[in-house]
Enzyme design. Sequence first.
Site, PDB file in Angstrom:
ATOM      1  N   LYS A  10       0.819  -1.217   0.000  1.00 42.14           N
ATOM      2  CA  LYS A  10       0.000   0.000   0.000  1.00 42.14           C
ATOM      3  C   LYS A  10       0.864   1.284   0.000  1.00 42.14           C
ATOM      4  CE  LYS A  10      -3.984  -2.204   2.227  1.00 42.14           C
ATOM      5  NZ  LYS A  10      -5.076  -2.007   3.210  1.00 42.14           N
ATOM      6  N   TYR A  50     -12.478  -1.723  -3.926  1.00 44.28           N
ATOM      7  CA  TYR A  50     -12.998  -1.942  -2.565  1.00 44.28           C
ATOM      8  C   TYR A  50     -14.523  -1.804  -2.498  1.00 44.28           C
ATOM      9  CZ  TYR A  50      -8.365  -2.153  -0.362  1.00 44.28           C
ATOM     10  OH  TYR A  50      -7.102  -2.536   0.047  1.00 44.28           O
ATOM     11  N   ASN A 113      -2.175   0.164   6.681  1.00 42.29           N
ATOM     12  CA  ASN A 113      -1.679  -1.111   7.211  1.00 42.29           C
ATOM     13  C   ASN A 113      -0.755  -1.872   6.259  1.00 42.29           C
ATOM     14  OD1 ASN A 113      -3.666  -1.940   5.484  1.00 42.29           O
ATOM     15  ND2 ASN A 113      -4.769  -3.223   6.947  1.00 42.29           N
ATOM     16  N   HIS A 116      -2.225  -5.406   1.566  1.00 40.06           N
ATOM     17  CA  HIS A 116      -3.540  -6.045   1.425  1.00 40.06           C
ATOM     18  C   HIS A 116      -3.301  -7.517   1.138  1.00 40.06           C
ATOM     19  CE1 HIS A 116      -7.581  -6.936   0.000  1.00 40.06           C
ATOM     20  NE2 HIS A 116      -7.018  -7.538  -1.038  1.00 40.06           N
ATOM     21  N   GLU A 127      -9.699 -10.168  -7.530  1.00 48.96           N
ATOM     22  CA  GLU A 127      -8.730  -9.078  -7.327  1.00 48.96           C
ATOM     23  C   GLU A 127      -7.553  -9.189  -8.293  1.00 48.96           C
ATOM     24  OE1 GLU A 127      -9.923  -8.635  -2.613  1.00 48.96           O
ATOM     25  OE2 GLU A 127      -7.941  -9.400  -3.128  1.00 48.96           O
TER      26      GLU A 127
HETATM   27  P1  CMP Z   1      -7.453  -4.543   3.498  1.00 51.28           P
HETATM   28  O1  CMP Z   1      -6.936  -5.903   3.814  1.00 51.28           O
HETATM   29  O2  CMP Z   1      -6.840  -3.850   2.339  1.00 51.28           O
HETATM   30  O3  CMP Z   1      -9.035  -4.622   3.265  1.00 51.28           O
HETATM   31  C1  CMP Z   1      -9.920  -3.592   3.599  1.00 51.28           C
HETATM   32  C2  CMP Z   1      -9.232  -2.449   4.262  1.00 51.28           C
HETATM   33  O4  CMP Z   1     -10.069  -1.554   4.931  1.00 51.28           O
HETATM   34  C3  CMP Z   1      -8.329  -2.979   5.346  1.00 51.28           C
HETATM   35  O5  CMP Z   1      -7.240  -3.638   4.783  1.00 51.28           O
HETATM   36  C4  CMP Z   1      -8.021  -1.731   6.143  1.00 51.28           C
HETATM   37  O6  CMP Z   1      -6.898  -1.039   5.627  1.00 51.28           O
HETATM   38  C5  CMP Z   1      -9.268  -0.912   5.907  1.00 51.28           C
HETATM   39  N1  CMP Z   1     -10.009  -0.810   7.156  1.00 51.28           N
HETATM   40  C6  CMP Z   1     -10.633  -1.791   7.817  1.00 51.28           C
HETATM   41  N2  CMP Z   1     -11.210  -1.308   8.940  1.00 51.28           N
HETATM   42  C7  CMP Z   1     -10.934   0.011   8.966  1.00 51.28           C
HETATM   43  C8  CMP Z   1     -11.258   1.065   9.865  1.00 51.28           C
HETATM   44  N3  CMP Z   1     -11.972   0.830  10.975  1.00 51.28           N
HETATM   45  N4  CMP Z   1     -10.801   2.295   9.581  1.00 51.28           N
HETATM   46  C9  CMP Z   1     -10.079   2.530   8.459  1.00 51.28           C
HETATM   47  N5  CMP Z   1      -9.763   1.566   7.561  1.00 51.28           N
HETATM   48  C10 CMP Z   1     -10.174   0.329   7.827  1.00 51.28           C
END
Ligand code: CMP
Length: 138
Positions: A10, A50, A113, A116, A127
């Site tokens: 990311k 998403y 984070n 993904h 995806e």
């Molecule tokens: P990802 O695995 O990319 O899939 C969905 C994403 O939504 C997840 O990682 C997080 O980065 C994001 N996400 C999930 N919960 C939250 C939250 N409470 N606030 C902000 N982002 C979120």
Amino acid sequence: MSNLTFTMIKPDAVRNGNIGNILQMINNAGFRIVAMKYTRLSLDQAGKFYEVHKERPFYGELTEFMSSGSIVAAILEKENAVADFRTLIGATNPAQAEEGTIRKKYATSIGENAVHGSDSDENALIEGAFFFSGLERF
Ligand code: CMP
């Protein structure tokens, strides 16, 4: 059980200079790279990727962030790929991620984070197809 998963490094991890460190962890965990590209999502493309989260309160924040900088997208192959990759990356919230996982090392928050990972075999295929044609897979 399928042998493919899909990942993105990311924008936070790209900005922090962690592409190489993360690819090394993926390599060391035994995943083979089937397809890979360095690219950037528009806000519209991030919204489509998403779409399943469209009704969530964090959808706007998520799509803004995912289109805020370049990413590395990849299809990875390994036996039990989806589950094993989720173990390697750790919990969505890095505060809850196990020691030694990618998110524990490189993620800063639940939104930013670092990586993904697909949550099912079905989504791994969807995806992967979002980013790669058959001609881009080896
Ligand atoms: P990802 O695995 O990319 O899939 C969905 C994403 O939504 C997840 O990682 C997080 O980065 C994001 N996400 C999930 N919960 C939250 C939250 N409470 N606030 C902000 N982002 C979120």
